[in-house]
Scaffold this active site. Sequence first.
Site, PDB file in Angstrom:
ATOM      1  CB  THR A 119       1.352   0.068   4.972  1.00 12.21           C
ATOM      2  OG1 THR A 119       1.561  -1.208   4.329  1.00 12.21           O
ATOM      3  CG2 THR A 119       2.625   0.461   5.697  1.00 12.21           C
ATOM      4  N   GLY A 120      -0.298  -2.404   6.395  1.00 11.83           N
ATOM      5  CA  GLY A 120      -0.160  -3.623   7.192  1.00 11.83           C
ATOM      6  C   GLY A 120      -1.368  -4.510   7.038  1.00 11.83           C
ATOM      7  CB  THR A 151      -0.882  -0.046   1.270  1.00  5.58           C
ATOM      8  OG1 THR A 151      -1.796  -1.109   1.114  1.00  5.58           O
ATOM      9  CG2 THR A 151      -1.630   1.240   1.513  1.00  5.58           C
ATOM     10  N   GLY A 163      -9.978  -3.480   3.085  1.00  2.00           N
ATOM     11  CA  GLY A 163      -9.057  -3.356   4.212  1.00  2.00           C
ATOM     12  C   GLY A 163      -9.194  -2.016   4.918  1.00  2.00           C
ATOM     13  CG  ASP A 164      -5.708  -0.641   6.906  1.00  2.00           C
ATOM     14  OD1 ASP A 164      -5.542  -1.466   5.979  1.00  2.00           O
ATOM     15  OD2 ASP A 164      -4.780   0.059   7.350  1.00  2.00           O
ATOM     16  N   GLY A 177      -4.632  -5.334   7.138  1.00  2.00           N
ATOM     17  CA  GLY A 177      -5.774  -4.438   7.224  1.00  2.00           C
ATOM     18  C   GLY A 177      -6.822  -4.808   8.264  1.00  2.00           C
ATOM     19  NE  ARG A 189      -8.833  -7.473   2.988  1.00  2.00           N
ATOM     20  CZ  ARG A 189      -7.830  -6.609   3.063  1.00  2.00           C
ATOM     21  NH1 ARG A 189      -7.585  -5.794   2.054  1.00  2.00           N
ATOM     22  NH2 ARG A 189      -7.073  -6.542   4.131  1.00  2.00           N
TER      23      ARG A 189
HETATM   24  N1  ASP Z   1      -3.486  -2.401   4.590  1.00  2.00           N
HETATM   25  C1  ASP Z   1      -3.719  -2.917   3.257  1.00  2.00           C
HETATM   26  C2  ASP Z   1      -4.968  -3.758   3.239  1.00  2.00           C
HETATM   27  O1  ASP Z   1      -5.202  -4.511   4.168  1.00  2.00           O
HETATM   28  C3  ASP Z   1      -2.593  -3.747   2.766  1.00  2.00           C
HETATM   29  C4  ASP Z   1      -1.247  -3.077   2.740  1.00  2.00           C
HETATM   30  O2  ASP Z   1      -0.929  -2.284   3.622  1.00  2.00           O
HETATM   31  O3  ASP Z   1      -0.498  -3.372   1.806  1.00  2.00           O
HETATM   32  O4  ASP Z   1      -5.690  -3.715   2.256  1.00  2.00           O
END
Ligand code: ASP
Length: 309
Positions: A227-228, A176, A206-207, A230, A204
Amino acid sequence: MKTFSIAIHGGAGTLVKGMMTPEKETAYKNALTLALDKGFSILEQGGTAIGAVEASVKELENSPLFNAGKGSVFTAEGTHEMDASIMDGSNLQAGAVSLISGIKNPISLAKDVMEKSEHVFLAGEGAMQFAKSQNYNLEEPSYFYDQLRHDQWTQIKDTDAFQLDHSVKKDSKFGTVGAVACDQNGNIAAATSTGGMTNKKWGRVGDSPMIGAGNYANNKTCAISCTGSGEFFIRGVVAYDVSCLMEYKGLDLVSACEEVINKRILEIGGDGGLIGVDAEGAISMPFNTEGMYRAYKTSKGEKEISIYK
Ligand code: ASP
């Protein structure tokens, strides 16, 4: 003149020195530098934090190296579904889009939701209709095709597995992108954009497009882009949690970011990182993974572009 600054990220994860060729490492650093300079030059010319974070994220979305815009990962159907959000700390205005396809720069669509609609969050089909009303051109699927991303997807496509970005091992790398900035007037802003997880299905999300989870900005406290993993960042309401620690507990930016990334999110099993800025231009970029593509630059002449711990 007040200190102004910008920080960007291109995802966190299992980024261990030696796993990448020197050429690849240079390519990542060059892409980060380009995006950093884009946003910084806007701040230098007296532009707004919101303008700077949009410009930097657009640059990262245009690179195939990161999981956002052009480099977005494949869904279980072999398509691309992107999410993005943006927030202006000076007035708490925000815009977000989710499950959109064919849009070259999802962050600009999120900004248009903020500025040109009465809403904050548009998703799927409806978000695409809004894009059409704003005269967005749609890119062909081939624009988003990347051999590496396609290979990652074909490895798991007929399974129930889903995967965060181009990990060698399962669930070990996130791609991300995001930016946070403080401008010459002490206004701050945050922007985040992602393709989500490889082989994701069932709509789906994410965050990243969720205000308060993956993205948040408030002049009183901080601007944050995450980022992480989610699902954990949503449950931890991470970006807003950093802001709350500053507002209600009186922590400074660095202590609040540390507390959330190296304690609170770890306690519930989340891995990843974030970038943060406050209205004095201070920067924090903690992560609890092996690495995070990251960079920052301030008007005091400080600059860093790094990948590993
Ligand atoms: N946080 C993002 C998600 O869960 C993924 C990422 O940080 O690469 O969609």
